[in-house]
Design an enzyme around this catalytic site. Structure first.
Site, short mmCIF file in Angstrom:
data_model
loop_
_atom_site.label_atom_id
_atom_site.label_comp_id
_atom_site.label_asym_id
_atom_site.label_seq_id
_atom_site.Cartn_x
_atom_site.Cartn_y
_atom_site.Cartn_z
N ASN A 1 0.41 -7.00 9.99
CA ASN A 1 0.43 -5.62 9.51
C ASN A 1 -0.69 -4.85 10.19
O ASN A 1 -1.82 -5.33 10.26
CB ASN A 1 0.23 -5.62 7.98
CG ASN A 1 0.36 -4.23 7.39
OD1 ASN A 1 0.69 -3.27 8.09
ND2 ASN A 1 0.09 -4.11 6.10
N THR B 1 0.83 -1.21 0.00
CA THR B 1 0.00 0.00 0.00
C THR B 1 0.86 1.25 0.00
O THR B 1 0.59 2.22 -0.73
CB THR B 1 -0.94 -0.01 1.22
OG1 THR B 1 -1.73 -1.19 1.18
CG2 THR B 1 -1.85 1.20 1.21
#
Length: 1108
Positions: free
Chosen positions: A157, A112
């Protein structure tokens, strides 16, 4: 002059893995670790960028870095994601080639962030302008919205993307962005209803509860406590370093920038709140008369609030959770749902509601950011999608994710080989076929329309009869038994029959990245992804502005009896569309790697990185790139870099660059099979040849450095000698000039001295002559002055003598006149002398008294009681009267300074004195305390805004009092509000009005003589307020409350004056019973506060401590 640089300059390890020598998995990992330890997180494999997540901020993304990589050759600077982004953008802008950037890697590897960096770089280097900046801002602000609804905290994450995203950014012919289109793939909607341990649901749920205002939460019928909702995990509700409240504000701001209207944002939040409410609906079993069990909702409050949010009828949704209607041709069959089926229906509705809301958000964002122009656009695609996943427990989600990665690997190999072949053909180099593992056989195993695993799964889901995960596995064992990449415990291939590491309910596929074991449990249900038609129709009936768009199949007028497509079929179609889209674009690859599982900086776990290197196929990528020529470079930069290795090309080559490179390679005696000449580039087959050139260049640079040092030192010594010589000439010329100047100054000085002596002698001679002439003139003047003085003194003596004679005559005459008057006056003096002396003396004493009083007057304060003492006793009356008059005048002056508000305060204080002085022990301590009235600042406090608006009149007094309970004598905090017409008691926490008493219904007020704050409000019998009885209250401002009550009753013309009863024992009416309140003296040792205890049904005893 621009300094030419190269990827090979100051290289830590090897910047391009194609040049790694020797090439092995160990050397590959060692090179990555070496660069990672030196904060070099980017490494190339040809044009592919490997990105290691540093888990910390690095100063390599500044505006200066953007400018450094702008319009630079890909291999000109050290590896960086900006280099790839710049190469893709320039190819799109200058060569009119559509680009795509494929970002892959496992969760937590930084995919991302990599996509954000690519988009921010493109936004920084493209054109400027108001409209362009608006488009760029909308494209960038779409990320926070999608992250809030599609990202979640996982064990790997804290901001893991739980969906695949592909964004096409459209540009005009100048390279300025016009808009974009976003496609999303496979949102992990199962996370809505269940999260693994240590993970969270999607961010938006926590951001809404933490960041929304109290008013917003109230409208959404939500509470801030996360533990109130079953769909939200509690063990990871808060994440360190993640501010949900601030992120919620960021998301709302981003939605406004993207173009969401206020009512659209409110509708989205209502659906999010409805999902939370849906998770709190629980079911209980209920037996029917026919012996079958059906489900019933336990607590309907959450269902009611959810229906209010969605605008649907409660009974319709309640029936949809209890019954299921099956339609076949013209028949309808309604069956009851048991508890397990009801929970399945609830979770299916929650997952579908959130998944469709997410798809609607993507569509709505696309409407805002799509390009408006109708002309042809250049396109840059950015693919941020899940990487290959191998977990301990792999299910349907991992299966289709790995299928997607197989397709990406297939297209990666094909496009890489095609790019290599095109470059060889373009450069005129002979193309030799490269052997590589073609994973098309694995893709065919999964996606084949007849015998593929997905096709068999769809066939099993559509088959009538009992369908389970076991029957699906049996079908796989039958059809895929002979496939070399499929393994199962019951496989017909006998070599697996003794493989006890393979459980019975699992199958294993040999992917390009390694073997993955899949557990078939849940495959059929997850592929079906069924939502009962009753629930779809119930949703369609809702009055909500958005819900009808999300459930179009619920429209009764458009009933479709066909079974909806399965999840696997939809994903396969989406992947096919994506692959077709990627085939039309020039690919650019970013491979993201997570260095450790601890999300910590400076830690490189080799086993974890090795695992990712394998399933990302990086070694395969290097081998494909090195199968032909490992390194290629244009002739001009190659000759510029290595020209010092040959005398013919050093320092300047005047012919074509290719000829210079040929001369260079011939002079260095590089074997002909190690390189080839293309039309514009030289191709080097083995990295050893490149490193040989670099080593020779390094030695030559050292020799050149020595030569440059020698020449520089000689030049420096010559320059120093010439400087000394020039300095000596300058010094000598300056000295000669100085000597001549000094000699001239000496001669000039001697001449000046002689001239000064001559002029001095002449001046002194003239001075002597002038002095003699002046003395003669002064002597004449002195003689004349003495003569005139003598004459004047003689005349003065004559005049004095004449005046003395005249004065003697006047004195004698005055004495004679005085004698005559005294003789005449003595006749009258003796008769009136005493009275006149007395009056004169009295007058003098009074004058002295008033002057003394004037200088010793006291201050102008009315409380100052000092007064000067009288000097004589006969002044007692005057002294006292003057003191009284002065005090009255002083008070009048003091009163003239009062405002109307201050007069009212003193009037209240005066009235309090009349009521309580010498009657109530608490009164002396209240004298110095000002009557403030509104102690709560109720008009300014937003907490009591609703209560303030409920009171029509002006509030004269607002305070917190304790309402005494008759049952136990304990106090309850209440808000006491007093206006000119009524008394209001309200709850302190909620502000709800508990009692309202009109002042005409108040008969009297009772209190004790002691220092307590208890008082009783006695109501008139038969009045409407007397139904519940009198009020026994306690307050720290008792004196002020009773004074204001008495003052209001006194000022009212239509009411009697309020009676104030001060006694240590009085009666209080509680409903039908009268209770005696008795005040007693308590010991200060026992307690320092007033206590109220119930003695019996008719007596409350208040213990008031005495002062020690």
């Amino acid at each position: 002059m621009e300094v030419k640089t190269s990827l090979l300059d100051n290289m830590i390890g090897v910047g391009d893995m194609v040049l790694l020598e020797p090439l092995s998995e160990d050397s590959f990992l060692e090179n990555l670790k070496k660069r990672f330890d030196h904060n070099e997180i980017y490494t190339y494999i040809g044009s592919v960028v490997i990105s290691l997540n540093p888990y910390r901020s690095l100063p390599i993304y500044t505006p200066d870095k953007v400018e450094e990589y702008r319009n630079r050759n890909f291999y000109e600077l050290s590896p960086h994601i900006y280099a790839l982004a710049d190469e893709a953008y320039r190819s799109l802008r200058d060569q009119d080639k559509d680009q795509c950037i494929l970002i892959t890697g496992e969760s937590g590897a930084g995919k991302t962030e990599a996509s954000k960096l690519v988009m921010s770089y493109v936004a920084a280097v493209c054109g400027k302008g108001q409209e362009v900046n608006k488009v760029k801002e909308q494209l960038l602000q779409s990320n926070p919205v999608l992250e809030a609804f599609g990202n979640a905290k996982t064990v790997r994450n804290d901001n893991s993307s739980r969906f695949g995203k592909y964004m096409d950014i459209e540009f005009d012919f100048k390279g300025d962005p016009l808009g974009g289109v976003i496609s999303n793939y496979l949102l992990e909607k199962s996370r809505v209803v269940k999260q693994p341990r240590g993970e969270r649901n999607f961010h938006i749920f926590y951001q809404l509860l933490s960041g929304a205002s109290d008013d917003t939460l109230k409208k959404l019928k939500l509470e801030r406590d996360v533990s109130k909702y079953n769909y939200l995990s509690l063990d990871s509700a808060t994440v360190s370093g993640l501010d949900d409240a601030a992120n919620f504000r960021t998301v709302r701001n981003a939605m406004q920038i993207v173009g969401f209207m206020e009512d659209e944002m409110q509708s989205v939040l209502e659906l999010v709140a409805a999902v939370l409410k849906l998770g709190n609906i629980d079911f209980k079993p209920e037996s029917r008369c026919n012996g079958m069990d059906e489900s019933r909702i336990k607590d309907k409050n959450d269902l009611k609030e959810m229906c209010e949010l969605l605008g649907t009828e409660q009974s319709v949704l309640e029936r949809a959770f209890s019954y299921r209607t099956v339609e076949a041709k013209m028949e309808k069959v309604s069956t009851t749902l048991n508890v397990a089926q009801a929970y399945y229906a609830r979770d299916a509705l929650a997952k579908n509601l959130y998944s469709r809301l997410f798809s609607w958000l993507v569509t709505r964002i696309n409407e805002s950011i799509k390009a408006q122009a109708k002309t042809r656009h250049k396109v840059m695609g950015v693919l941020d999608i899940y990487g290959f996943e191998i977990f301990e427990d792999n299910s349907f989600e991992q299966f289709i994710i790995n299928y997607c990665n197989e397709k990406l690997q297939q297209i990666f190999i094909e496009l890489t080989l095609r790019e290599e072949q095109e470059e060889y053909v373009r450069e005129g180099i002979e193309w030799t076929n490269i052997e590589y593992f073609n994973n098309a056989v694995i893709c065919d195993l999964i996606e084949n329309n007849q015998n593929g695993i997905l096709a068999m799964l769809d066939e099993e889901c559509l088959r009538p009869g009992t369908v389970t995960d076991e029957t699906f596995l049996d079908k796989l064992n039958t059809i895929c038994a002979e496939h070399q990449h499929f393994e199962s415990r019951l496989n017909k291939n006998s070599k697996f029959l003794n493989d006890h590491s393979l459980p019975h309910n699992c199958f294993r596929i040999q992917h390009y990245a390694g073997k993955v074991l899949y557990r078939v449990e849940g495959f059929v249900d997850k592929n079906n992804d069924l939502l009962y038609r009753d629930l779809s129709q119930a949703m369609y009936k809702a009055n909500h502005s958005l819900i009808k768009q999300l459930f179009p199949e619920g429209n009764p007028a458009k009933v479709n009896l066909k079974r909806p497509p399965t999840a696997g079929f939809q994903f396969k179609a989406s992947v096919g569309t994506l692959m077709g889209n990627l085939q039309t674009k020039n690919p650019n690859y970013i491979r993201c790697i997570k260095p450790n599982d601890k999300k910590a900086a400076h830690i490189f776990t080799e086993s974890l990185v090795c695992h990712q290197v394998r399933y990302l196929g990086l070694m395969e990528n290097v081998r494909v790139r090195r199968a032909g020529y490992a390194f290629r470079q244009a002739y001009e930069p190659c000759l510029e870099r290595y020209k010092m290795l040959c005398k013919s090309t050093w320092p300047h080559w005047k012919g074509p660059a290719r000829n210079g490179v040929e001369v260079l390679m011939t002079d260095l005696q590089v074997p002909a099979e190690e390189f080839a000449y293309g039309r514009s580039k030289i191709f080097i087959r083995n990295p050893r040849t490149l490193f040989f050139l670099e080593e020779k260049r390094k030695q030559c640079l050292e020799d050149l450095a020595t030569l440059i040092q020698k020449i520089y030192r000689g030049w420096k010594c010559r320059s120093h000698f010439l400087l000394l010589k020039k300095s000596q000439i300058v010094v000598a010329s300056w000295y000669r000039r100085y000597a001549q100047q000094k000699k001239y100054q000496q001669v000039k000085h001697a001449t000046t001295v002689v001239q000064s002596y001559t002029r001095g002698w002449q001046a002194r001679k003239l001075l002597r002559e002038l002095k003699y002439q002046k003395k003669c003139e002064e002597a004449v003047t002195t003689i004349a002055a003495f003569w005139h003085g003598t004459q004047a003194r003689r005349e003065l003596r004559r005049l004095k003598e004449e005046a003395r004679r005249k004065h003697a005559v006047a004195v004698i005459w005055a004495y004679w006149q005085g004698l005559k008057v005294r003789r005449e006056y003595r006749k009258f003096f003796r008769a009136n002398a005493g009275k006149k002396i007395y009056n004169f003396t009295i007058q003098r004493i009074m004058q002295k008294y008033f002057l003394g009083l004037k200088s010793n007057l006291p201050s102008m304060s009315p409380v100052d009681k000092s007064w000067p003492s009288r000097p004589y006793s006969f002044l007692d009356g005057v002294h006292a009267e003057l003191r009284r008059i002065f005090h009255l005048w002083r008070c009048k002056k003091y009163r003239s300074q009062f405002t109307e508000e201050k007069k009212a305060v003193y009037e209240e204080k005066l009235e309090a004195s009349e009521l309580f002085k010498d009657k109530k022990a608490l009164y002396p301590s209240s004298v110095s305390q000002p009557f403030k009235g509104d102690y709560l600042e109720i008009s300014k406090n937003p907490k009591y805004q609703k209560l303030s608006s409920a009171v029509d009149e002006k509030i004269l007094l607002a305070d917190v009092v304790n309402k005494i309970n008759r049952a136990n004598g304990k106090g309850t905090s209440r808000l006491f509000l007093l206006s000119k017409k009524s008394i209001i008691l309200a709850d302190q926490k909620t502000g709800q009005v508990k009692a309202s008493v009109p002042l005409p219904d108040l008969a009297s007020v009772s209190t004790s003589t002691q220092s307590d704050g208890f008082f009783a409000l006695k109501l008139k019998e038969g009045s409407g307020s007397a139904v519940k009885g009198d009020f026994l209250l306690s307050s720290d401002h008792l004196i002020e409350i009773i004074t204001k009550l008495h003052r209001i009753s006194s000022m009212a013309a239509d009411r009697e004056k309020l009676n104030v009863n001060i006694s240590d024992e009085f009666l209080v009416q509680f409903k039908q019973d009268k209770v005696c309140v008795k005040f007693i003296q308590g010991s200060p040792k026992n307690s320092n506060s007033v206590s109220c205890k119930r003695k019996n049904n008719r007596l409350l005893e208040v213990s008031v401590p005495t002062s020690p």
